[in-house]
Design an enzyme around this catalytic site. Structure first.
Site, PDB file in Angstrom:
ATOM      1  N   GLU A 276       0.830  -1.213   0.000  1.00 11.25           N
ATOM      2  CA  GLU A 276       0.000   0.000   0.000  1.00 11.25           C
ATOM      3  C   GLU A 276       0.862   1.260   0.000  1.00 11.25           C
ATOM      4  O   GLU A 276       0.550   2.243  -0.691  1.00 11.25           O
ATOM      5  CB  GLU A 276      -0.926   0.009   1.223  1.00 11.25           C
ATOM      6  CG  GLU A 276      -1.907  -1.161   1.258  1.00 11.25           C
ATOM      7  CD  GLU A 276      -1.391  -2.373   1.994  1.00 11.25           C
ATOM      8  OE1 GLU A 276      -2.212  -3.135   2.516  1.00 11.25           O
ATOM      9  OE2 GLU A 276      -0.145  -2.564   2.048  1.00 11.25           O
TER      10      GLU A 276
ATOM     11  N   LEU B 147      20.310 -25.792  -9.072  1.00 10.71           N
ATOM     12  CA  LEU B 147      19.276 -25.478  -8.079  1.00 10.71           C
ATOM     13  C   LEU B 147      18.970 -23.983  -8.014  1.00 10.71           C
ATOM     14  O   LEU B 147      18.852 -23.408  -6.925  1.00 10.71           O
ATOM     15  CB  LEU B 147      19.686 -25.974  -6.682  1.00 10.71           C
ATOM     16  CG  LEU B 147      19.519 -27.465  -6.389  1.00 10.71           C
ATOM     17  CD1 LEU B 147      19.872 -27.748  -4.950  1.00 10.71           C
ATOM     18  CD2 LEU B 147      18.114 -27.945  -6.702  1.00 10.71           C
TER      19      LEU B 147
ATOM     20  N   GLU C  62      12.486 -30.720  -4.226  1.00  8.49           N
ATOM     21  CA  GLU C  62      12.800 -31.514  -5.418  1.00  8.49           C
ATOM     22  C   GLU C  62      13.824 -32.568  -5.009  1.00  8.49           C
ATOM     23  O   GLU C  62      15.004 -32.257  -4.892  1.00  8.49           O
ATOM     24  CB  GLU C  62      13.367 -30.628  -6.536  1.00  8.49           C
ATOM     25  CG  GLU C  62      12.450 -29.503  -6.976  1.00  8.49           C
ATOM     26  CD  GLU C  62      13.026 -28.719  -8.149  1.00  8.49           C
ATOM     27  OE1 GLU C  62      13.424 -29.357  -9.142  1.00  8.49           O
ATOM     28  OE2 GLU C  62      13.090 -27.482  -8.058  1.00  8.49           O
TER      29      GLU C  62
END
Length: 357
Positions: free
Chosen positions: A50, A202, A290
């Site tokens: 905001e 990665l 993973e």
């Protein structure tokens, strides 16, 4: 213009950058229905969405409408309350996609705005907002990280050939989507066996992702077996181990790798009950997993996985090896893992199944 969809897309720009704060988007629309300001949550200690939208406004905010994906905060933390800035800038109306589940805020931000003659409206969440806030909502409810397990498998349920080769089961469109998912999280977890076998980077390899915005790389390595020349080793890497020899530890520290030590379980492997403690220590809330079948099964058995992403490729590998959940043995249907919600879509030639526990 659909301002809800527009502010939802803005929130995606904050994903992977703000934990433990939520990734929020904000949009300011003038009384002439023109977008005059937009913004999203900055890194921890920076502005909330905001405030970014207010600061980026191109004209007076008097009588404007603020759209935000999460209820404006009413508390002082690293930054002043967003409600204060909304009131001071004479914004007339605030449209909110979701109340903040933080008990210090929940409904109180709305109450303060209403007490200052600012009308508010809560709209139905759309899928993009649910995706952006699912890790934050889970963390607020449970005080634990949100783990998403990603798997790529063949049509007959194999994650590798009988010789352990898995490049590539899924198609290029699926792999590109995985990089997008990686860019949205705080960290990627894998096991040392995957590092030894595949030597993965990665990281996120997308053109619009800079090196400073990469997720943390977390390697689960009970006995410090990781090769010191592994591509994934740098200052963004955390090794979680139990036992590690002094030479390897010294070499890893020279690469600016962080080392965290946790106890072993009765089986001699890492006691993954301590995993969430390490993630929270490093303020990692939204985490991508993973890994191979052993770690996959252990994380599932400990109920550490909240979401599944399974890419199914139209390939048949055959054999009985490399089944992702082989170490999970359910004797009765009443004890199996049940998904509460599923979605499916086609990604190139692959099918993506999303499932939530």
């Amino acid at each position: 213009m659909d301002y809800i969809k527009e502010v939802a897309k803005e929130s995606l720009l904050a994903m992977g950058q703000t934990s433990p704060n939520p990734p929020v988007g904000a949009l300011i629309v003038s009384s002439e229905n023109k977008i005059i300001g937009r913004g999203h949550t900055q890194r921890i200690g920076g502005n909330h969405a905001e405030i970014e939208a207010i600061n980026n406004a191109t004209e007076s905010l008097a009588n404007s409408t603020l759209y935000t994906t999460l209820e404006p905060c009413n508390i002082t933390g690293n930054t002043p309350p967003c409600t204060e800035a909304i009131i001071n800038n004479k914004i007339k109306h605030v449209v909110i996609c979701q109340k903040d589940p933080n008990p210090q805020i929940n409904g109180n931000g709305i109450k303060i705005l209403n007490e200052n003659n600012i009308t508010t409206e809560i709209v139905d969440k759309i899928e993009i907002v649910e995706y952006a806030l699912e890790a934050y909502n889970h963390f607020m409810k449970t005080k634990t990280p949100y783990l998403t397990l990603k798997l790529a498998m063949s049509l007959d349920g194999k994650i590798a050939t009988n010789t352990g080769k898995s490049k590539w089961i899924s198609g290029i469109q699926s792999r590109q989507l995985v990089h997008k998912y990686r860019s949205d999280v705080d960290a990627i977890i894998t096991g040392v066996d995957t590092v030894i076998k595949d030597n993965p980077q990665l990281n996120v390899r997308l053109e619009n992702i800079s090196k400073s915005n990469q997720p943390k790389k977390i390697i689960l390595d009970t006995n410090g077996r990781i090769p010191i020349n592994s591509q994934c080793l740098d200052s963004n890497t955390i090794i979680i181990c139990s036992n590690i020899n002094d030479k390897i530890e010294h070499e890893l520290l020279n690469k600016s790798v962080t080392i965290e030590k946790i106890p072993t379980s009765n089986s001699g492997s890492l006691d993954l009950k301590y995993l969430n403690d390490i993630l929270l220590k490093h303020k990692l809330i939204n985490v991508f997993v993973e890994c191979g079948p052993t770690l996959t099964s252990e994380l599932m058995k400990l109920n550490l996985i909240q979401k599944l992403l399974i890419f199914i490729s139209p390939k048949i590998i055959g054999g009985s090896k490399y089944v992702p959940f082989a170490n999970i043995n359910s004797d009765e249907m009443s004890k199996v893992f049940n998904l509460k919600k599923i979605q499916h879509s086609q990604i190139g030639k692959d099918i993506l199944i999303k499932g939530w526990f």
